[in-house]
Enzyme design. Structure first.
Site, PDB file in Angstrom:
ATOM      1  CG  HIS A 206      23.760 -43.024  14.863  1.00  0.00           C
ATOM      2  ND1 HIS A 206      22.445 -42.984  15.539  1.00  0.00           N
ATOM      3  CD2 HIS A 206      24.711 -44.093  15.302  1.00  0.00           C
ATOM      4  CE1 HIS A 206      22.761 -44.503  15.747  1.00  0.00           C
ATOM      5  NE2 HIS A 206      23.655 -44.991  16.001  1.00  0.00           N
ATOM      6  CB  SER A 280      18.815 -35.777  16.960  1.00  0.00           C
ATOM      7  OG  SER A 280      18.034 -35.831  17.517  1.00  0.00           O
ATOM      8  CG  ASP A 427      14.073 -29.470  13.649  1.00  0.00           C
ATOM      9  OD1 ASP A 427      13.356 -31.146  13.141  1.00  0.00           O
ATOM     10  OD2 ASP A 427      15.266 -30.501  12.614  1.00  0.00           O
ATOM     11  CG  HIS A 455      15.516 -34.177  13.044  1.00  0.00           C
ATOM     12  ND1 HIS A 455      16.124 -32.983  13.743  1.00  0.00           N
ATOM     13  CD2 HIS A 455      15.558 -35.043  12.794  1.00  0.00           C
ATOM     14  CE1 HIS A 455      16.331 -33.730  14.477  1.00  0.00           C
ATOM     15  NE2 HIS A 455      16.699 -35.132  14.446  1.00  0.00           N
TER      16      HIS A 455
END
Length: 480
Positions: A206, A280, A427, A455
């Site tokens: 994540h 990310s 984003d 995002h």
């Protein structure tokens, strides 16, 4: 006559088009000017507020925890190289524990952005210099490109163990501290799919201030039975986030994060080959992991990778910090990132208000929405400590700025796996140009820009479609 009328109409339409473009240019310029002026005022106030909060927290920490707690408000540190050794000294009151193996200090992954964050207040007022004890450590190279000084207190050299007790400003609920009652020093891992005789593994990583639920609540329920019968799926809570350990004394460096992933997933489950899906911040860890295991990675899927090539003459870590945290009040997501990155004590206050009381926010959300929406994003956003978020942001995101280009070169030249990049057109935190930059470094990478997604909604809201895309990527990797 008709020729004259047509000519006049064309001229009018042309002039209207020019006027519209001019109006848009004026509006855009005005908006940018207002944003710049407002940002200057707001961040000047935050500069002062952070200094004031520094003293407030020192007093409260001493009253509540009976000791002065260190921070990074001291002046930038200084490294002295002499005969292959680095003299590590402290020029302020800050005392930070560095990763320690035996009696050797590992300094190469400590980002200079922890200490060097330009501030209008710091430029006007300089902290009184106070010399303290120092430790000499042998290392093979300077600390990144801009050396910093890190102090290792002598009384903590002999095998100091991190406290499991949360700080007064951190949450002490069972969810956030379930790790403290376990004898295992490993990450929290959610596993789905096939349990035994597995030949296909997938690791999900994540992003910043998130958790494994970003995957398990979206993608996992939408994978087909065929995939779950053949693939073993691992979704982890990174060190310091979700239900994973949150050691107070950790600096949350790249090495610490990677070591924990290996110790929690790869080694105990005897994973010999695997696919990686990362979002990310997780993209940086995914690249580092892929470079470390070039023959094991079967496919690499990156969502919104934060890759900003550093211009010549710029300091990589500082440039990265300015790109991900531009000190602007708009867009709001950039404002939040700027407060989290530039202000140690303001961000601690935010964590105190939000993370420590995440159960209250969850309750209010359910009450207001009448329990009509799922709160896993809120839980992922809130379940971390300030120490974990602060150091991960600086030591991984900013600190890896000079390494990402090297990682991408190695992915292009040493890895044979497929590389797929997804990015939301809207984003506002990590711009689309980052994925274009990845494509430049890794020409074989397949880049897909998803319209009207940002995002978060690059996954959330299109989980069914993305699950099918991932399944196809994994199937195609077998034939490559």
């Amino acid at each position: 006559m008709w020729v004259v009328v047509t000519t006049v109409l064309v001229a009018i339409i042309f002039n209207l088009g020019v006027m519209r473009k001019t109006s848009r240019s004026i509006l855009g310029f005005t908006g940018k000017l207002i944003n710049d002026v407002l940002s200057f005022v707001v961040f000047s106030v935050l500069d002062v507020l952070d200094v004031l909060l520094c003293y407030v927290y020192k007093i409260v920490d001493f009253v509540v925890e009976n000791e002065w707690k260190p921070c990074y408000c001291s002046s930038p540190k200084e490294a002295v190289i002499n005969s292959g050794k680095i003299l590590v000294s402290e020029n302020g009151e800050a005392e930070k524990i560095v990763c320690l193996t035996s009696t050797k200090l590992h300094l190469e992954e400590i980002s200079d952005t922890l200490y060097s964050r330009p501030s209008r207040v710091k430029e006007v007022s300089k902290t009184t210099v106070k010399r303290t004890s120092y430790v000499v450590s042998s290392v093979g190279k300077p600390i990144g490109q801009s050396p910093v000084v890190v102090k290792m207190p002598r009384d903590k050299i002999d095998g100091h163990k991190a406290h499991a007790v949360p700080r007064w400003s951190d949450c002490d609920c069972d969810t956030c501290n379930s790790w403290s009652s376990s004898c295992k020093d490993t990450l929290f891992v959610r596993m789905d799919g096939r349990k035994d005789n597995v030949s296909e593994n997938v690791l999900f990583i994540h992003g910043f201030i998130s958790s494994s639920e970003f995957w398990t609540e979206t993608l996992f329920p939408n994978f087909s039975r065929s995939i779950k019968s053949k693939y073993r799926l691992f979704a982890i809570d990174l060190l310091g986030f979700g239900k994973s350990p949150k050691p107070n004394e950790s600096l949350y460096t790249m090495k610490e994060h990677l070591d924990m992933i290996e110790r929690s997933v790869l080694e105990p489950n005897k994973v010999e080959s695997f696919h990686i899906v990362a979002h990310s911040l997780g993209c940086i860890l995914a690249l580092a992991l892929a470079v470390k295991y070039p023959k094991s990675v079967k496919s690499l899927t990156l969502l919104a990778p934060p890759y900003f090539p550093t211009p010549k003459g710029e300091e990589a870590t500082q440039y990265m910090m300015r790109k991900v945290a531009p000190r602007q009040v708009w867009p709001l997501i950039a404002f939040g990132a700027s407060m989290a990155c530039w202000y140690e004590h303001v961000s601690r206050t935010i964590c105190l208000l939000i993370c420590k009381h995440h159960r209250t926010w969850k309750f209010l959300t359910k009450l207001i929405t009448r329990n009509r929406i799922r709160t896993y994003l809120i839980e992922g956003f809130c379940c971390h400590t300030h120490n974990a978020a602060w150091h991960t942001l600086h030591n991984v995101i900013c600190g890896s700025a000079s390494k990402i280009e090297e990682y991408l070169d190695m992915v292009q030249n040493r890895l044979n796996c497929s590389v797929n990049v997804f990015h939301g057109r809207d984003d506002e935190l990590i711009p689309v140009e980052c994925s274009d930059n990845v494509k430049t470094k890794v020409p074989r990478a397949h880049v897909r820009i998803v319209e009207k997604k940002d995002h978060i909604t690059i996954v959330v809201g299109r989980q069914k479609a993305f699950a099918r895309e991932l399944e196809q990527i994994w199937k195609n990797s077998k034939t490559n």
